[in-house]
Write a protein that holds these residues in place. Structure first.
Motif, short mmCIF file in Angstrom:
data_model
loop_
_atom_site.label_atom_id
_atom_site.label_comp_id
_atom_site.label_asym_id
_atom_site.label_seq_id
_atom_site.Cartn_x
_atom_site.Cartn_y
_atom_site.Cartn_z
N LEU A 170 0.78 -1.23 0.00
CA LEU A 170 0.00 0.00 0.00
C LEU A 170 0.82 1.29 0.00
O LEU A 170 0.37 2.30 -0.52
CB LEU A 170 -0.94 0.02 1.22
N LEU A 171 2.01 1.26 0.60
CA LEU A 171 2.74 2.51 0.82
C LEU A 171 3.97 2.70 -0.07
O LEU A 171 4.20 3.81 -0.56
CB LEU A 171 3.15 2.64 2.29
N ILE A 172 4.74 1.67 -0.28
CA ILE A 172 5.94 1.79 -1.10
C ILE A 172 5.53 2.18 -2.52
O ILE A 172 4.67 1.56 -3.13
CB ILE A 172 6.76 0.48 -1.12
N GLY A 173 6.13 3.24 -3.04
CA GLY A 173 5.82 3.73 -4.38
C GLY A 173 4.60 4.62 -4.45
O GLY A 173 4.29 5.18 -5.50
N ALA A 174 3.89 4.79 -3.33
CA ALA A 174 2.71 5.66 -3.29
C ALA A 174 3.13 7.06 -2.87
O ALA A 174 4.21 7.26 -2.31
CB ALA A 174 1.67 5.10 -2.31
N PHE A 175 2.27 8.03 -3.11
CA PHE A 175 2.54 9.40 -2.70
C PHE A 175 2.20 9.55 -1.23
O PHE A 175 1.08 9.25 -0.81
CB PHE A 175 1.73 10.39 -3.53
N GLU A 176 3.18 9.97 -0.45
CA GLU A 176 3.01 10.18 0.98
C GLU A 176 2.66 11.63 1.24
O GLU A 176 3.47 12.53 1.01
CB GLU A 176 4.30 9.80 1.69
N VAL A 177 1.45 11.88 1.68
CA VAL A 177 1.06 13.23 2.07
C VAL A 177 1.68 13.47 3.44
O VAL A 177 1.27 12.88 4.43
CB VAL A 177 -0.48 13.38 2.13
N ASP A 178 2.70 14.31 3.48
CA ASP A 178 3.43 14.53 4.72
C ASP A 178 2.79 15.61 5.57
O ASP A 178 2.57 15.42 6.75
CB ASP A 178 4.89 14.88 4.43
N GLU A 179 2.51 16.73 4.99
CA GLU A 179 1.92 17.84 5.73
C GLU A 179 0.73 18.40 4.98
O GLU A 179 0.80 18.61 3.77
CB GLU A 179 2.94 18.97 5.94
N LEU A 180 -0.35 18.63 5.70
CA LEU A 180 -1.53 19.29 5.15
C LEU A 180 -1.97 20.28 6.20
O LEU A 180 -2.22 19.91 7.35
CB LEU A 180 -2.65 18.28 4.89
N ASN A 239 -1.29 11.41 -8.30
CA ASN A 239 -0.74 10.27 -7.56
C ASN A 239 -1.90 9.42 -7.08
O ASN A 239 -2.39 9.60 -5.97
CB ASN A 239 0.07 10.77 -6.37
N LYS A 240 -2.37 8.50 -7.89
CA LYS A 240 -3.58 7.73 -7.58
C LYS A 240 -3.45 6.91 -6.30
O LYS A 240 -4.42 6.68 -5.61
CB LYS A 240 -3.95 6.82 -8.75
N ARG A 241 -2.27 6.43 -6.00
CA ARG A 241 -2.03 5.73 -4.73
C ARG A 241 -1.38 6.72 -3.78
O ARG A 241 -0.28 7.19 -4.03
CB ARG A 241 -1.13 4.52 -4.92
N SER A 242 -2.07 7.03 -2.70
CA SER A 242 -1.55 7.98 -1.73
C SER A 242 -1.86 7.50 -0.33
O SER A 242 -2.77 6.70 -0.12
CB SER A 242 -2.17 9.36 -1.93
N VAL A 270 -3.05 5.37 10.12
CA VAL A 270 -2.63 5.35 8.73
C VAL A 270 -3.89 5.37 7.86
O VAL A 270 -4.82 4.61 8.12
CB VAL A 270 -1.80 4.08 8.42
N PHE A 271 -3.90 6.24 6.86
CA PHE A 271 -5.01 6.30 5.90
C PHE A 271 -4.46 6.15 4.49
O PHE A 271 -3.39 6.68 4.19
CB PHE A 271 -5.74 7.65 5.99
N VAL A 272 -5.19 5.43 3.65
CA VAL A 272 -4.84 5.30 2.24
C VAL A 272 -6.02 5.79 1.40
O VAL A 272 -7.17 5.75 1.84
CB VAL A 272 -4.47 3.84 1.86
N THR A 273 -5.72 6.22 0.18
CA THR A 273 -6.78 6.69 -0.70
C THR A 273 -7.74 5.55 -1.01
O THR A 273 -7.33 4.39 -1.05
CB THR A 273 -6.21 7.24 -2.03
N PRO A 274 -9.00 5.91 -1.23
CA PRO A 274 -10.00 4.87 -1.51
C PRO A 274 -9.73 4.17 -2.83
O PRO A 274 -9.11 4.69 -3.71
CB PRO A 274 -11.31 5.62 -1.54
#
Length: 173
Positions: free
Chosen positions: A99-109, A132-135, A169-173
């Motif tokens: 789920l996380l490796i290679g995905a876009f990590e939203v660090d700060e919002l 970044n469809k996987r985030s 931890v949250f991932v995009t739907p």
């Protein structure tokens, strides 16, 4: 909305001031403003050089930063500093890989007080995740407003496979 890469450092002082305003207000009022300023500024200088680093900044009509989002592509091997060790404990190595490796990590919002309630946080996340469809992102378990917001947008929590931590931890739907 303006998109940045490494050139985010051109507005680093202004972004740092905005960050401190957001992340020393409730529910983060326990944080020391100067320590928060120094830590974020140092992190930003390193993060801007990461592979896939991107940032989006929205300004108010008066030119002040209204909100921002930063992130990058999560590299392999998965880090274990900061909260990453807790992520690995919480969801397990297999889900981290899937789920996380290679995905876009939203660090700060962050959205500053004067811009809250305008849909800006949603727009910032949409910009970050459009390309970044996987985030994925982390939320502090005491930031109930943010947790409810992510859930409302359809972000999902992976299956918990380890001990509870103070992060979710949250991932995009």
């Amino acid at each position: 909305m303006h998109t940045y890469g490494r050139d985010i450092l051109e507005i680093a002082d202004e972004l740092t001031t905005a960050y401190v305003e957001v992340f020393t207000a409730p529910p983060f009022e326990h944080r020391d403003a100067e320590e928060t300023r120094n830590a974020f500024r140092k992190r930003l200088e390193g993060d801007a050089g990461r592979d896939g680093f991107q940032a989006w900044v929205e300004r108010s009509e008066d030119g002040r930063i209204a909100g921002f989002v930063t992130g990058w592509t999560t590299p392999a091997p998965f880090r274990t500093d900061r909260s990453y060790g807790s992520v690995l404990d919480r969801i397990g190595a297999e889900q981290v890989e899937d789920l996380l490796i290679g995905a876009f990590e939203v660090d700060e919002l962050g959205v500053l007080a004067h811009a809250r309630g305008t849909g800006l946080a949603r727009r910032l996340l949409e910009h970050a995740t459009q390309a970044n469809k996987r985030s994925w992102l982390l939320a502090w378990n005491q930031n109930h407003h943010a947790i409810a917001f992510y859930r409302h947008l359809g972000w999902q929590e992976p299956e918990i496979r380890g001990p509870e931590h103070d992060i979710l931890v949250f991932v995009t739907p």
